[in-house]
Design a protein around this motif. Structure first.
Motif, PDB file in Angstrom:
ATOM      1  N   ASN A   1      -1.810  -8.078   3.192  1.00  0.00           N
ATOM      2  CA  ASN A   1      -1.047  -7.631   4.571  1.00  0.00           C
ATOM      3  C   ASN A   1      -1.922  -6.555   5.166  1.00  0.00           C
ATOM      4  N   TYR A   2      -2.663  -6.866   6.182  1.00  0.00           N
ATOM      5  CA  TYR A   2      -3.521  -6.038   6.873  1.00  0.00           C
ATOM      6  C   TYR A   2      -3.341  -6.468   8.461  1.00  0.00           C
ATOM      7  N   TYR A   3      -2.524  -5.785   9.129  1.00  0.00           N
ATOM      8  CA  TYR A   3      -2.170  -6.386  10.593  1.00  0.00           C
ATOM      9  C   TYR A   3      -3.236  -6.039  11.515  1.00  0.00           C
TER      10      TYR A   3
ATOM     11  N   PHE B   1       4.037  -3.321  -7.830  1.00  0.00           N
ATOM     12  CA  PHE B   1       3.931  -2.887  -6.108  1.00  0.00           C
ATOM     13  C   PHE B   1       4.779  -3.945  -5.249  1.00  0.00           C
TER      14      PHE B   1
ATOM     15  N   ASN C   1      -8.177  -4.755   0.886  1.00  0.00           N
ATOM     16  CA  ASN C   1      -6.996  -4.044   0.104  1.00  0.00           C
ATOM     17  C   ASN C   1      -6.903  -2.515   0.362  1.00  0.00           C
TER      18      ASN C   1
ATOM     19  N   ALA D   1      -0.484   2.940   3.127  1.00  0.00           N
ATOM     20  CA  ALA D   1      -1.173   2.834   4.107  1.00  0.00           C
ATOM     21  C   ALA D   1      -2.898   2.771   3.737  1.00  0.00           C
TER      22      ALA D   1
HETATM   23  N1  MTE Z   1      -2.184  -0.183   6.010  1.00  0.00           N
HETATM   24  C1  MTE Z   1      -2.944  -0.455   7.248  1.00  0.00           C
HETATM   25  N2  MTE Z   1      -3.562   0.243   7.720  1.00  0.00           N
HETATM   26  N3  MTE Z   1      -2.267  -1.752   7.812  1.00  0.00           N
HETATM   27  C2  MTE Z   1      -1.673  -2.435   7.288  1.00  0.00           C
HETATM   28  O1  MTE Z   1      -1.183  -3.690   8.019  1.00  0.00           O
HETATM   29  N4  MTE Z   1       0.179  -3.266   5.607  1.00  0.00           N
HETATM   30  C3  MTE Z   1       0.906  -2.386   4.632  1.00  0.00           C
HETATM   31  C4  MTE Z   1       0.119  -1.644   3.703  1.00  0.00           C
HETATM   32  N5  MTE Z   1      -0.647  -0.809   4.251  1.00  0.00           N
HETATM   33  C5  MTE Z   1      -0.924  -2.347   6.218  1.00  0.00           C
HETATM   34  C6  MTE Z   1      -1.498  -1.109   5.456  1.00  0.00           C
HETATM   35  C7  MTE Z   1       1.814  -3.469   3.912  1.00  0.00           C
HETATM   36  S1  MTE Z   1       3.152  -4.262   5.030  1.00  0.00           S
HETATM   37  C8  MTE Z   1       1.610  -3.939   2.819  1.00  0.00           C
HETATM   38  S2  MTE Z   1       2.778  -4.699   1.772  1.00  0.00           S
HETATM   39  C9  MTE Z   1       0.667  -3.404   1.953  1.00  0.00           C
HETATM   40  O2  MTE Z   1      -0.333  -2.358   2.606  1.00  0.00           O
HETATM   41  C10 MTE Z   1      -0.318  -4.390   1.321  1.00  0.00           C
HETATM   42  O3  MTE Z   1      -1.183  -3.991   0.434  1.00  0.00           O
HETATM   43  P1  MTE Z   1      -2.174  -5.061  -0.179  1.00  0.00           P
HETATM   44  O4  MTE Z   1      -2.572  -6.243   0.953  1.00  0.00           O
HETATM   45  O5  MTE Z   1      -3.233  -4.437  -1.047  1.00  0.00           O
HETATM   46  O6  MTE Z   1      -1.372  -6.067  -1.101  1.00  0.00           O
END
Ligand code: MTE
Length: 317
Positions: free
Chosen positions: A77-79, A132, A218, A235
């Motif tokens: 998840n990295y929006y 996690f 990640n 984050a």
């Molecule tokens: N940090 C940033 N900068 N942007 C994001 O979109 N997504 C969060 C979190 N940290 C996110 C973030 C969400 S919703 C989750 S579940 C986890 O990161 C996912 O971490 P992973 O992709 O390493 O499993």
């Protein structure tokens, strides 16, 4: 005004140019030199009272089987990149993670800019095998490599007026297509913790996983990991840390306050308005992904329940 500390002098002013240019290599070698190989040696190292309690828990590799690395690297998840997990993994490769520095400011005695290699040169990296749990009701077990967040906060000497910590993450518009739209989230991605949560020994800054540096998708080069909270609190790619008197407004809480709270402690008894949080899909567990019962505080209650009182319980989500 930010007064630079000695430690905040940019590395290119104090490091040989050749070494400076080979920054990533330098970080990798620091990484190799300081990594404590496994959680057993981690536990053996520590003698704080709180850590002693952890030895009683199932934090060691003996009871938690890490999710296959490939799955953790591909299901992200990295929006800022995409709302699709596969796309965010691919697009995140365009991120620039070197050089990297973190600005620390607010309620601290010594604000400043801290370069990653300077931070790492003062740390003993540890492997922490943590559950996690994402708010989307899937979970993984990840062997992170990192160091306690409190170590970095202490470099800036927090004042007693610091009650909260705000984390701001990188914005790289050329690499991050979603920064063009704020329809779902406003940028930058912001998270926050109470100071006692931030300084708890379970809270780490991860710079690696599965014994190697952190993949870009990640959260490279450095991200927060708070194992008793939903994953959105952790984050990625942090560039700024502010110590504050009041709670910061965090990204998901701002975007959908009825669905995502500031605390976001994993709690099977409090459903998300659109789905149950009672159980979770444990990714990569056997041929079929199995379901497991979600645990209060993601199973870390022995370590963290004492941080919360009845009043806080009402704000669990
Ligand atoms: N940090 C940033 N900068 N942007 C994001 O979109 N997504 C969060 C979190 N940290 C996110 C973030 C969400 S919703 C989750 S579940 C986890 O990161 C996912 O971490 P992973 O992709 O390493 O499993």
């Amino acid at each position: 005004m930010i007064i630079k500390t000695t430690k905040a002098i940019p590395s290119h002013e104090i490091t040989d140019e050749h070494v400076f240019k080979a920054r990533r290599t330098l970080i990798k070698s620091l990484f190799a030199a300081t990594l404590v190989g496994n959680s057993q040696s981690l536990l053996a190292q520590t003698n704080s009272a709180r850590w002693q309690r952890l030895t009683q828990s199932d934090l060691s590799a003996k009871t938690l089987t890490p999710t296959p690395a490939q799955l953790v690297k591909e299901y992200t998840n990295y929006y800022e990149f995409s709302y699709n997990k596969e796309d965010s993994t691919k697009l995140a490769q365009a991120l620039t993670v070197d050089p990297w520095s973190i600005e620390i400011s607010g309620e601290v005695e010594q604000p400043g800019k801290f370069y990653l290699e300077d931070i790492l040169s003062k740390q003993t990296l540890e492997e922490r095998i943590y559950r996690f749990r994402c708010v989307e009701a899937w979970s993984m077990v990840v062997p992170w490599v990192g160091f306690p967040l409190v170590n970095l906060l202490n470099m800036a000497k927090p004042l007693s007026s610091a009650n909260f910590v705000k984390f701001t993450t990188t914005q790289q518009p050329d690499a991050m297509p979603n920064l063009r739209s704020e329809a779902i989230l406003q940028w930058p991605y912001i998270e926050g913790l109470r100071i006692d949560e931030a300084t708890h020994p379970l809270t780490i800054l991860a710079v690696g996983m599965y014994g190697d540096t952190l993949p870009k998708q990640n959260g490279a080069p450095l991200r927060l990991i708070v194992p008793w909270k939903y994953g959105f609190k952790s984050a990625k790619a942090i560039v700024k840390i502010e110590l504050l008197k009041k709670a910061p407004l965090t990204s998901w809480n701002r975007s959908a306050p009825d669905e995502y709270g500031f605390y976001a402690n994993v709690n099977p008894r409090i459903p998300h308005p659109r789905w149950s949080q009672n159980s979770e899909r444990l990714l990569g567990s056997g041929f079929f992904t199995s379901r497991r019962q979600t645990e209060l505080f993601n199973g870390y209650g022995d370590q963290v329940a004492g941080l919360y009182n009845d009043m806080d319980l009402r704000h669990f989500f």
